[in-house]
Write a protein that holds these residues in place. Sequence first.
Motif, mmCIF file in Angstrom:
data_model
loop_
_atom_site.group_PDB
_atom_site.id
_atom_site.type_symbol
_atom_site.label_atom_id
_atom_site.label_comp_id
_atom_site.label_asym_id
_atom_site.label_seq_id
_atom_site.Cartn_x
_atom_site.Cartn_y
_atom_site.Cartn_z
ATOM 1 N N GLU A 198 0.904 -1.326 0.485
ATOM 2 C CA GLU A 198 -0.770 0.112 0.121
ATOM 3 C C GLU A 198 0.451 1.258 0.065
ATOM 4 O O GLU A 198 0.755 2.535 -0.707
ATOM 5 N N THR B 12 0.545 3.908 -3.123
ATOM 6 C CA THR B 12 0.797 5.069 -3.097
ATOM 7 C C THR B 12 1.473 6.630 -2.545
ATOM 8 O O THR B 12 1.231 7.281 -3.728
ATOM 9 N N ASN C 173 -7.652 2.278 -2.764
ATOM 10 C CA ASN C 173 -8.759 1.572 -2.365
ATOM 11 C C ASN C 173 -9.180 1.497 -3.618
ATOM 12 O O ASN C 173 -10.053 0.727 -3.846
ATOM 13 N N ARG D 1 -8.084 -1.638 -5.767
ATOM 14 C CA ARG D 1 -8.964 -2.953 -5.010
ATOM 15 C C ARG D 1 -10.019 -2.960 -5.352
ATOM 16 O O ARG D 1 -10.576 -4.219 -5.604
ATOM 17 N N LEU D 2 -11.019 -1.786 -4.970
ATOM 18 C CA LEU D 2 -11.703 -1.863 -5.024
ATOM 19 C C LEU D 2 -12.553 -2.362 -6.716
ATOM 20 O O LEU D 2 -13.516 -3.399 -7.053
#
Length: 337
Positions: free
Chosen positions: A230, A234, A241, A244-245
């Motif tokens: 992560e 970033t 996020n 990932r979704l």
Amino acid sequence: MTALSAPARFTARRALLVGAALLTLCAALAVLALGLGAVPTPARDVLAALTGGGDALTRQLVLDLRAPRIGVALLCGAMFAASGTIMQGVIRNPLASPDLIGVGAGAGLAATVFLLAWPAAPAGGLPWAALAGAWGGFGLVLLLARERGGALHPVRLALIGVAVASALGAAQQLVLVRAPDGLGSALSFLTGTVYGADVTRLTRVLPWALILLPGALLLSRTLDVLNLGEDVATALGQRVNPARLLALAVGVALAGAAVTGAGILGFVGLLAPHLARLLVGARHARTLPVSMLLGALLVLAADTLGRALLPPLEVPAGIFTTLVGAPYFLYLLRKSA
């Protein structure tokens, strides 16, 4: 001789050669499968039917009965494999796969309920029901598997996934026991089979495959970045996020659509990504297409073996994929413990 390093071994040229070899194997097995079954068809008659010749009975057997079944096996195998590759990449867990983290079982339960509760409903509604069930099963596993701080330990995720899948499978059995009729269409989801696949089922699966499989390939770079962790993702400018979704949405949709075509085929989504990484490395631009080809080859081989082993009886393809995948899962579980 000095062993080659991983970057030197896993070149783009190697990936192309592996992909070409797997594509050739898929094509050869598909031609072979067109001639196998309760009524064996000689190769020359198969080729004649494919080129528009031959008698009407042979054309019906090859083109109307066997060809759609082979198409469904190839597409569903590729979708299960792509789903497993995406989930392993996003969760960064080598034990993640649709059937081990509740996706397949949730989709199967929802599809079974849909078939029994609305037998006269349009077939186009089945993938949406399976997709809703896949998200429900996956969400339940994630909810139960998260430790303090939101971490997901590989063994914990796998064990809870197996428990949730077993519970959803038991619920499916209960639904079937209480169902007054319509069992024939629902039972196929218990073992995983391409039996009875026709043009209708192929046309139901094909649009999802044409959208989701290219979509999975477009996620290759995103999955590579997410695999770095992560903080690094970033720092590289990745919105973690949402990425990932999006990736999980594609992975769950792939598994849900595949279940509507072939039922719950165990361990395809676990085995194919691991074999792909062994062959071409961990870069998803290479792993994803090779994994798709491996999944397609695995399901087609399992279905062809099931048709040819004890004719006229047919052994469900899911039995063969489980016989191959279960020992490998136990090996990975022991290795990760």
